[in-house]
Motif scaffolding. Structure first.
Motif, PDB file in Angstrom:
ATOM      1  N   TYR B  59       0.814  -1.206   0.000  1.00  0.00           N
ATOM      2  CA  TYR B  59       0.000   0.000   0.000  1.00  0.00           C
ATOM      3  C   TYR B  59       0.843   1.250   0.000  1.00  0.00           C
ATOM      4  CZ  TYR B  59       0.569  -0.876   5.040  1.00  0.00           C
ATOM      5  OH  TYR B  59       1.053  -1.153   6.284  1.00  0.00           O
ATOM      6  N   GLU B 219      -8.384  -6.254  14.109  1.00  0.00           N
ATOM      7  CA  GLU B 219      -7.325  -7.190  13.730  1.00  0.00           C
ATOM      8  C   GLU B 219      -5.986  -6.486  13.568  1.00  0.00           C
ATOM      9  OE1 GLU B 219      -5.712  -9.845  13.559  1.00  0.00           O
ATOM     10  OE2 GLU B 219      -6.620 -11.033  11.919  1.00  0.00           O
ATOM     11  N   VAL B 241      -9.449  -4.552   9.544  1.00  0.00           N
ATOM     12  CA  VAL B 241      -8.136  -5.196   9.438  1.00  0.00           C
ATOM     13  C   VAL B 241      -7.076  -4.113   9.329  1.00  0.00           C
ATOM     14  CG1 VAL B 241      -6.724  -6.895   8.262  1.00  0.00           C
ATOM     15  CG2 VAL B 241      -9.212  -7.155   8.283  1.00  0.00           C
ATOM     16  N   CYS B 242      -6.419  -3.913  10.441  1.00  0.00           N
ATOM     17  CA  CYS B 242      -5.404  -2.859  10.546  1.00  0.00           C
ATOM     18  C   CYS B 242      -4.027  -3.409  10.257  1.00  0.00           C
ATOM     19  CB  CYS B 242      -5.470  -2.299  11.962  1.00  0.00           C
ATOM     20  SG  CYS B 242      -4.192  -1.113  12.337  1.00  0.00           S
ATOM     21  N   GLY B 243      -3.761  -4.623  10.733  1.00  0.00           N
ATOM     22  CA  GLY B 243      -2.446  -5.213  10.563  1.00  0.00           C
ATOM     23  C   GLY B 243      -2.517  -6.710  10.678  1.00  0.00           C
ATOM     24  N   MET B 269     -15.184  -8.044   6.781  1.00  0.00           N
ATOM     25  CA  MET B 269     -13.757  -7.930   7.094  1.00  0.00           C
ATOM     26  C   MET B 269     -13.213  -6.877   6.141  1.00  0.00           C
ATOM     27  SD  MET B 269     -11.333 -11.257   7.300  1.00  0.00           S
ATOM     28  CE  MET B 269      -9.664 -11.179   7.934  1.00  0.00           C
ATOM     29  N   GLN B 270     -12.653  -5.823   6.664  1.00  0.00           N
ATOM     30  CA  GLN B 270     -12.277  -4.716   5.785  1.00  0.00           C
ATOM     31  C   GLN B 270     -10.904  -4.168   6.134  1.00  0.00           C
ATOM     32  OE1 GLN B 270     -15.371  -1.800   5.378  1.00  0.00           O
ATOM     33  NE2 GLN B 270     -14.154  -0.440   4.103  1.00  0.00           N
ATOM     34  N   GLY B 271     -10.022  -4.211   5.144  1.00  0.00           N
ATOM     35  CA  GLY B 271      -8.701  -3.625   5.317  1.00  0.00           C
ATOM     36  C   GLY B 271      -8.770  -2.115   5.177  1.00  0.00           C
ATOM     37  N   PHE B 272      -7.942  -1.417   5.930  1.00  0.00           N
ATOM     38  CA  PHE B 272      -7.974   0.044   5.836  1.00  0.00           C
ATOM     39  C   PHE B 272      -6.599   0.609   6.117  1.00  0.00           C
ATOM     40  CE2 PHE B 272      -7.554   1.409  10.233  1.00  0.00           C
ATOM     41  CZ  PHE B 272      -7.815   0.229  10.914  1.00  0.00           C
ATOM     42  N   LEU B 273      -6.421   1.841   5.708  1.00  0.00           N
ATOM     43  CA  LEU B 273      -5.208   2.603   6.016  1.00  0.00           C
ATOM     44  C   LEU B 273      -5.639   3.930   6.602  1.00  0.00           C
ATOM     45  CD1 LEU B 273      -3.169   2.026   2.745  1.00  0.00           C
ATOM     46  CD2 LEU B 273      -2.926   0.846   4.937  1.00  0.00           C
ATOM     47  N   GLN B 276      -7.152   6.944   4.588  1.00  0.00           N
ATOM     48  CA  GLN B 276      -8.524   7.098   4.095  1.00  0.00           C
ATOM     49  C   GLN B 276      -9.404   7.917   5.030  1.00  0.00           C
ATOM     50  OE1 GLN B 276      -8.871   2.733   4.024  1.00  0.00           O
ATOM     51  NE2 GLN B 276     -10.994   2.920   4.620  1.00  0.00           N
TER      52      GLN B 276
END
Lengths: 335, 335
Positions: B59, B219, B241-243, B269-273, B276
């Motif tokens: 990312y 997470e 889902v942070c890491g 379940m969702q990945g994020f940075l 955003q």
């Protein structure tokens, strides 16, 4: 009338063999007030039933040992002790696998004649169609110009997903097994590309088919096919998780963990069941019927003949032996 | 002034050894108009940097070989050729790992004095705090009375996640390694339960701690710890889902595939940075600062001393050798 039922004789390990399904001769119960007797005409077999054969927490109640299996059935009323139903009415319901069911009128939905083949009420206008509509539009949220990939693309759900995505202006890539199914995706359903997961060049063909990456992956299969798809996810991609059919008959469904992929792409992966869209079912049905009548959604069906063929038709779902929605015709009474 | 930098000498396989980090003596560039010279005071090391050491799609841009590594730094302006900054100003920025950086004023943010320890601008009021706030509240959407589980719970992000969840009226269970950290969760941070993933009874203790299942799992770690957590998800649960720190240094992060779990529970379940959530950064900062000053958010910090200790402090992130937010103090000039 001679009646029969199919009960769960034992819980399967892996693919359910014939010994899992026991046929029993039974009496047809006399209807009480408020009940009707329904003759089964089309029986639907669907992948989610495999989960219900296990004894453990799933999203649906497990089937009970030595009790009838069951699912969506389209039938004809042969006797009614209600005001709502008359002999000859066509109905659908979630019913035990019996030739004749004596049930409360509340267990049934009357089919409105829409001048479409009857099996559509078990496919595009039924549970699979509603699953495709809700999962794609409410969780996948595709936008015109985006790339949508769907696995098990020639199946009852996948075919509707891809055709709705085309209606919405997306680039649509379908994954299926074998040339016949893959050609069907592009030639009959109008997908932009079809990819054969059984071919050794699957990964290369997939890469070629998604030059701009993947914005929505409608997940039906799981396993190694999906591991490969995940390599092409775009930022902010969405993965409605409808099924993972490749893992349903395996005891160890392991592979790369998904966390790092989701983070990298800020992607959303969401499991869903058609029941969560129930509030919108009427609107959904009307929209799907309209698309069907406009010729924008084509439905393929595999019809197995006779109550005896239910086990084999069920296994077809997992072996790729069917083409389109799998149903079993168990009566000629609506021909 | 004597200046040094740390460059990426080679791309690591697994845990980055000392040979990955090369120290070089350098000149400090003279500032042009619009530039300032910033002395590094606190350097932040964070798990995401491990991904940038690899050469592949992630990312964030990969670090370049033989170029400086870098990240969030809190520093002091020692020379300014701008109108906005004066000598002595305290600033933060994403900067190369150098003792002195000569940079455009646009690369910096001036720190408003909030009467809190300076390292908080790299932790609760900085990137980790914003990550916790956005991931928990905007993706996890916890409601009062729900059960929130967070892994790496004593870490820079996890500790803030759990404390915000308590503020929101949730039952909060933290997972960490070792008695000291676990006791810290309940005794200092006010979590309802803390569980030691290093103990053999981890699974049993987790089961006891979530009698009503899990509604939000924040997470941070992935791997076998999370495989165990997933067994307790509730219907419509959310997994920001942070890491996935357990997998960052491994070449094969494999385990049970997640699809069937997500379907069963209709879970997301969702990945994020953190990027955003940038539009809301100002509001977030003010809210976090208020909670800190009200004593509702406590922050633990591990301070390593001296520029030489950067590699070891970085590895601490993955070995559990740190406690709370890991920073390295490289100057005494703001004491």
């Amino acid at each position: 009338m001679d009646n029969q039922q199919i009960v769960l004789a034992e819980r399967p390990e892996g693919m359910p063999g014939d010994q899992v399904f026991r046929y029993e001769d039974i009496e047809t119960a006399q209807p009480d007030a408020g009940e009707v007797v329904v003759e089964s005409v089309y029986i639907s077999v669907d992948p989610y039933m495999r989960g219900r054969m296990n004894d453990g927490k799933s999203y649906a109640q497990p089937f009970e040992l030595n009790e009838p299996l069951g699912g969506h059935i389209l039938g004809r009323v042969v006797e009614s002790r209600t005001e709502s139903y008359s002999e000859g009415d066509v109905v659908t319901g979630t019913l035990p696998w019996k030739l004749y069911n004596t049930v409360s009128e509340e267990a049934l939905t009357k089919v409105e004649a829409l001048d479409v083949p009857l099996h559509l009420y078990l496919s595009t206008l039924g549970m699979p169609g509603h699953t495709a509509y809700g999962g794609l539009l409410k969780i996948g949220e595709p936008e015109a110009g985006e790339t949508v990939v769907v696995s098990a693309a020639s199946g009852a759900v996948g075919a509707v997903v891809g055709q709705i995505a085309k209606i919405k202006g997306c680039r649509v890539v379908g994954i299926a097994g074998g040339s016949e199914k893959v050609n069907y995706l592009t030639d009959t359903l109008g997908f932009d590309a079809g990819i054969d997961y059984k071919k050794p060049d699957f990964a290369e063909r997939l890469t070629e088919a998604v030059p701009d990456g993947i914005d929505v992956y409608f997940e039906n299969v799981g396993g190694e096919i999906s591991d490969e798809v995940f390599k092409h996810l775009n930022r902010f991609s969405r993965i409605p998780v409808c099924g993972a059919i490749s893992g349903y008959n395996s005891t160890a469904d392991t592979g790369p963990r998904i966390q790092q992929t989701l983070i990298k792409n800020q992607a959303k992966m969401q499991g869903f069941l058609v029941a969560q869209f129930a509030d919108d079912a009427a609107v959904t049905s009307r929209q799907l019927a309209e698309w069907v009548k406009e010729g924008k959604i084509h439905t393929e069906v595999s019809v197995a003949e006779g109550f005896d063929s239910v086990p084999e038709a069920f296994r077809n779902l997992f072996t790729g032996g069917n083409f389109g929605k799998q149903v079993i015709k168990v009566s000629e009474s609506l021909d």
